[in-house]
Design an enzyme around this catalytic site. Structure first.
Site, mmCIF file in Angstrom:
data_model
loop_
_atom_site.group_PDB
_atom_site.id
_atom_site.type_symbol
_atom_site.label_atom_id
_atom_site.label_comp_id
_atom_site.label_asym_id
_atom_site.label_seq_id
_atom_site.Cartn_x
_atom_site.Cartn_y
_atom_site.Cartn_z
ATOM 1 N N GLU A 159 31.456 12.602 57.625
ATOM 2 C CA GLU A 159 32.481 11.836 58.072
ATOM 3 C C GLU A 159 32.506 11.931 59.494
ATOM 4 O O GLU A 159 31.674 12.692 60.261
ATOM 5 C CB GLU A 159 33.820 12.560 57.522
ATOM 6 C CG GLU A 159 33.770 14.010 57.371
ATOM 7 C CD GLU A 159 34.019 14.677 59.133
ATOM 8 O OE1 GLU A 159 34.614 14.002 59.955
ATOM 9 O OE2 GLU A 159 33.225 15.528 59.123
ATOM 10 N N GLU B 111 29.866 15.309 60.548
ATOM 11 C CA GLU B 111 28.819 14.239 60.666
ATOM 12 C C GLU B 111 28.058 14.103 59.153
ATOM 13 O O GLU B 111 27.250 13.203 59.073
ATOM 14 C CB GLU B 111 27.829 14.252 61.758
ATOM 15 C CG GLU B 111 28.367 14.215 63.029
ATOM 16 C CD GLU B 111 27.347 14.220 64.296
ATOM 17 O OE1 GLU B 111 26.264 14.365 63.774
ATOM 18 O OE2 GLU B 111 27.858 14.336 65.492
#
Length: 347
Positions: free
Chosen positions: A172, A314
């Site tokens: 994310e 991430e």
């Protein structure tokens, strides 16, 4: 769309015979009993998820969901909201940590614009599924309307259905999303918000105190938002809601779900509150340095594979843990047994 239509049915994995066969296979390898430690538990879990004594990981999908948060305007992050879209560009250009790790391990990386306050040029590796250019300010009202929340969950399910393979690695990006994750953790586990909040992108002590104060006000503002979907709509964000959908779909399809850190964990927490059997399909990659992550892992009854002090997000932790899953499957399939190798067992 009703909740019944939105949330797929996910049955518990009840496979006593397969579990016994897997354990016998693990114990029969040329090693002392239990000598591969927690890797043996990982072998067992992967076999049960994929329904095989020799599970194979196929076409792993690393999906990074990105979205902006209206609450970021309240000063809950050390970075401005523009960093969300700038990091999306960095992912797509191959310059982020998760981009490097995806290349290293041959993982298909897809970046999903779930609700970034920026218009991206279409290109390979980018899926534009924008619900809106960022959620609303959760202190002023709900971050998402019920319809927006449902649309995001449905989009996450649809995106997963369109992708091959039997493994989902979650990632994310979204300035302000540690706040949304902390709010979800506090509400869904009835934990004090101060225990759920961390420094996120690197807040100093004064900024951290402000963040806690703002989030306490948000919780009070939405005291009625106590169901999983109610809390998700109240606190956001679009990327978390889309991950909830992807997790639910992956679990329904019996894919392995490799969870990254705090924010992806919040999506899994919501999904598991909706369908508890989701957790049987999850492997938790690491324990992050974000303060609330240990509490979240406890709530999810999860034992992460790594503890490297990461707080990047991430999907970087999931990508780092990926080789352990590959090793677990290879050992199950390729490591000799005492009988096949002609090695004497214990006396």
């Amino acid at each position: 769309m009703s909740e019944h239509d939105l949330i797929p049915s996910i049955a518990p994995l009840e496979q006593a015979d397969l579990a016994a066969a897997l354990q016998a296979r693990i114990d029969g390898k040329t090693k002392p009993l239990g000598a591969l430690g927690r890797l043996e538990a990982l072998m067992l879990r992967l076999g049960l998820i994929l329904g095989s004594e020799t599970p194979r990981l196929e076409a792993p999908q690393l999906m990074v969901f990105a979205g902006d948060h209206g609450l970021a305007a309240r000063g809950v992050s050390a970075f401005p909201s523009d960093v969300t879209w700038q990091m999306v560009e960095n992912f797509l250009a191959g310059g982020a940590a998760v981009s490097v790790l995806a290349r290293q391990h041959g993982l298909t990386l897809t970046v999903v614009d779930a609700g970034v306050a920026h218009e991206f040029a279409p290109r390979e590796g980018l899926v534009i599924a924008k619900i809106a250019p960022g959620t609303a300010d959760a202190l002023a009202g709900p971050a998402m309307s019920p319809d927006q929340c449902a649309t995001a969950i449905s989009a996450g399910r649809s995106l997963l259905r369109q992708r091959p393979g039997n493994v989902l690695l979650l990632g994310e990006m979204g300035i302000g999303n540690t706040s949304a994750a902390a709010l979800l953790l506090a509400r869904l586990t009835d934990s004090p918000i101060a225990q759920c909040v961390g420094r996120g992108t690197g807040l100093d002590d004064a900024q951290l105190a402000r963040k806690v104060d703002v989030l306490r006000q948000v919780l009070q503002r939405h005291g009625e938002a106590v169901t999983p979907l109610g809390a998700l709509a109240a606190f956001g964000g679009f990327e978390i809601a889309m991950m909830v959908g992807a997790v639910l779909q992956a679990a329904a399809e019996r894919r392995v779900i490799l969870v990254d850190g705090f924010i992806t964990g919040a999506a899994v927490l919501v999904a598991a509150r909706l369908q508890p059997a989701v957790l049987q399909r999850c492997v938790f990659s690491h324990a992050s340095q974000e303060a609330g992550h240990r509490l979240m892992l406890q709530a999810l009854q999860a034992e992460p594979l790594l503890d490297l002090g990461l707080r990047l997000g991430e999907g970087s932790g999931a990508a780092l843990a990926w080789p352990l899953l590959e090793s677990a499957c290879r050992i199950l399939a390729e490591m000799a047994s005492f009988a096949s190798a002609g090695v004497s067992e214990r006396g």
